[in-house]
Scaffold this active site. Structure first.
Site, mmCIF file in Angstrom:
data_model
loop_
_atom_site.group_PDB
_atom_site.id
_atom_site.type_symbol
_atom_site.label_atom_id
_atom_site.label_comp_id
_atom_site.label_asym_id
_atom_site.label_seq_id
_atom_site.Cartn_x
_atom_site.Cartn_y
_atom_site.Cartn_z
ATOM 1 N N ARG A 39 1.030 -1.289 -0.347
ATOM 2 C CA ARG A 39 -0.131 0.165 0.095
ATOM 3 C C ARG A 39 1.158 1.397 -0.080
ATOM 4 O O ARG A 39 0.502 2.767 -0.509
ATOM 5 C CB ARG A 39 -0.325 0.433 0.993
ATOM 6 C CG ARG A 39 -2.089 -0.885 0.962
ATOM 7 C CD ARG A 39 -3.111 -0.857 2.639
ATOM 8 N NE ARG A 39 -4.695 -1.333 1.504
ATOM 9 C CZ ARG A 39 -5.102 -2.352 3.079
ATOM 10 N NH1 ARG A 39 -4.683 -1.557 4.292
ATOM 11 N NH2 ARG A 39 -6.367 -2.368 1.887
ATOM 12 N N LYS A 200 -18.509 -15.510 2.038
ATOM 13 C CA LYS A 200 -19.955 -15.301 2.432
ATOM 14 C C LYS A 200 -20.223 -14.687 0.757
ATOM 15 O O LYS A 200 -20.453 -13.704 1.106
ATOM 16 C CB LYS A 200 -19.921 -14.031 3.801
ATOM 17 C CG LYS A 200 -19.725 -14.117 5.396
ATOM 18 C CD LYS A 200 -19.935 -13.605 6.420
ATOM 19 C CE LYS A 200 -19.371 -14.072 7.305
ATOM 20 N NZ LYS A 200 -18.973 -12.929 8.601
ATOM 21 N N GLY A 353 -8.528 -8.057 -0.159
ATOM 22 C CA GLY A 353 -7.423 -8.715 0.072
ATOM 23 C C GLY A 353 -7.322 -10.202 -0.115
ATOM 24 O O GLY A 353 -6.041 -10.356 -0.731
ATOM 25 N N GLY A 376 -13.539 -3.162 1.043
ATOM 26 C CA GLY A 376 -14.317 -2.871 0.574
ATOM 27 C C GLY A 376 -14.604 -1.217 -0.303
ATOM 28 O O GLY A 376 -16.045 -1.815 -0.785
#
Length: 396
Positions: A39, A200, A353, A376
């Site tokens: 990052r 999920k 990620g 996100g």
């Protein structure tokens, strides 16, 4: 998203001006040391451009979740130590985020020098998007640049509030992220393939709904596959499922069928008798997973099916692993997909990620067209949501 409206940094004269640069240096730490510099490295082009232009750069980021108060384990100092070794200019550290001392340090900067602030989230007002805190941040600079795409889905003081107080611009990384992801939604070359995995269904339903209108193929893997399979009355043993989302999972498959989208689920599985690196394993077909066993990876037939679709793709977006790839014996599915995507002649965008970790593990990152830094944020963008940190830049 109207791309031409995003104010570009490249043409702006920032010589001698203090620039508040919001970055995403929320890097993993291991025993107080940075364990992955990705990052930091992704933002270097923006920082190097500002230094070259003679800006006086004030760098701000969050790190972890210190819950709105100072916490030594989330100090930016270890990040600062790594960062200063990556740039060829004077870099100093401020233990304060706002206040007299931080302002003084920002005013003492010379052209091309950099000041790194302590963790923004040591102040609860950051996440509250507090107006007075935004004003205190703005006191450190003359110009605002947001290069933190990974935090653009948060309406915080440093990502949204401050943008209304200073002339504001998108950094190079922010612009690249928005450009790449926008083109997926507005003008993808066909066939367009979405590979969606992860544990999920609940976190990916909105993305799949939005992509059904745009893609030709959806390939499902990971723990979320078992909620889809259960919704089709296929036995899944002790596999991870989200009971509350079975109906929606079923409806998504139906919706894809109506839209003429090829929606593929795993046809075989590598199963384990427990969620563990040393679990006993078997490979079984789609007639079901035995009680007492759980799906841990896609099987060889599924890999072959997915590889065939990937090979013929013109555009690919991948978010989420195909199995529990952190355990080596359940990594082959994810590794095979990583390699297939890397060999494809398609334009490839990988986000999230775990997916990034997977392409790093497979050593194919340099073969991917665009690796998105926003987990996100990239998901919400692909859902069609407006990101507060981006909208704030479009205000002028």
């Amino acid at each position: 998203m109207q791309l031409p409206q995003l104010p570009r940094l490249e043409n702006e004269d920032v010589k001698g001006k203090r620039v508040f640069l919001r970055v995403d240096f929320n890097v993993p730490l291991d025993n107080g040391k940075v364990s992955d510099k990705t990052r930091i490295e992704k933002t270097l082009p923006t920082i190097e451009l500002l230094v070259k232009k003679g800006a006086r750069v004030v760098i701000a980021s969050h790190l972890g979740r210190p819950k709105g108060k100072p916490d030594p384990q989330y100090s930016m100092e270890p990040v600062y130590e790594v960062f200063k070794g990556l740039v060829k200019t004077s870099v100093i550290f401020s233990k304060d985020v706002i206040g007299e001392n931080a302002v003084k340090l920002s005013k003492e900067l010379k052209d091309g020098e950099i000041l790194v602030l302590e963790n923004l989230r040591f102040h609860k007002e950051e996440e509250e998007n507090n107006a007075a805190f935004s004003k205190s941040l703005a006191a450190l600079a003359d110009v605002y640049v947001n290069d933190a795409f990974g935090a653009a889905h948060r309406a915080h003081a440093s990502t949204e509030g401050i943008a209304h107080l200073l002339p504001s611009f998108a950094g190079l990384l922010m612009y690249k992220e928005i450009t790449e992801l926008s083109s997926l939604l507005s003008r993808p070359a066909k066939p367009f393939v979405a590979i969606i995995g992860g544990s999920k269904v609940s976190s990916k339903i909105s993305v799949i709904k939005n992509l059904i209108e745009k893609v030709d193929h959806i390939l499902i893997g990971g723990g979320m596959a078992y909620t889809f399979l259960k919704s089709r009355a296929i036995p899944v043993g002790n596999s991870l499922i989200e009971k509350d989302f079975e109906v929606e999972a079923f409806q998504l498959i139906e919706r894809a069928g109506v839209a003429g989208v090829d929606f593929q689920l795993p046809v075989d599985h590598v199963i384990g008798d427990k969620f563990s690196a040393d679990a006993k394993t078997k490979t079984v077909d789609k007639m079901g997973i035995l009680d007492g066993w759980m799906g841990m990876d896609i099987g060889p037939k599924t890999i072959a099916n997915y590889e065939k679709v990937i090979k013929n793709a013109a555009t690919i977006v991948w978010n989420g692993p195909m199995g529990v790839f952190e355990f080596d014996k359940f990594a082959p599915g994810t590794m095979a997909i990583a390699k297939a995507v890397s060999k494809s002649k398609a334009r490839t965008v990988v986000g999230g990620g775990d997916s990034i970790a997977a392409i790093n593990k497979a050593k194919v990152e340099d073969k991917i067209t665009h690796v998105s830094t926003g987990g996100g944020a990239s998901l919400e963008f692909l859902e069609g949501k407006k990101l507060p940190g981006v909208v704030a830049l479009l205000k002028q």
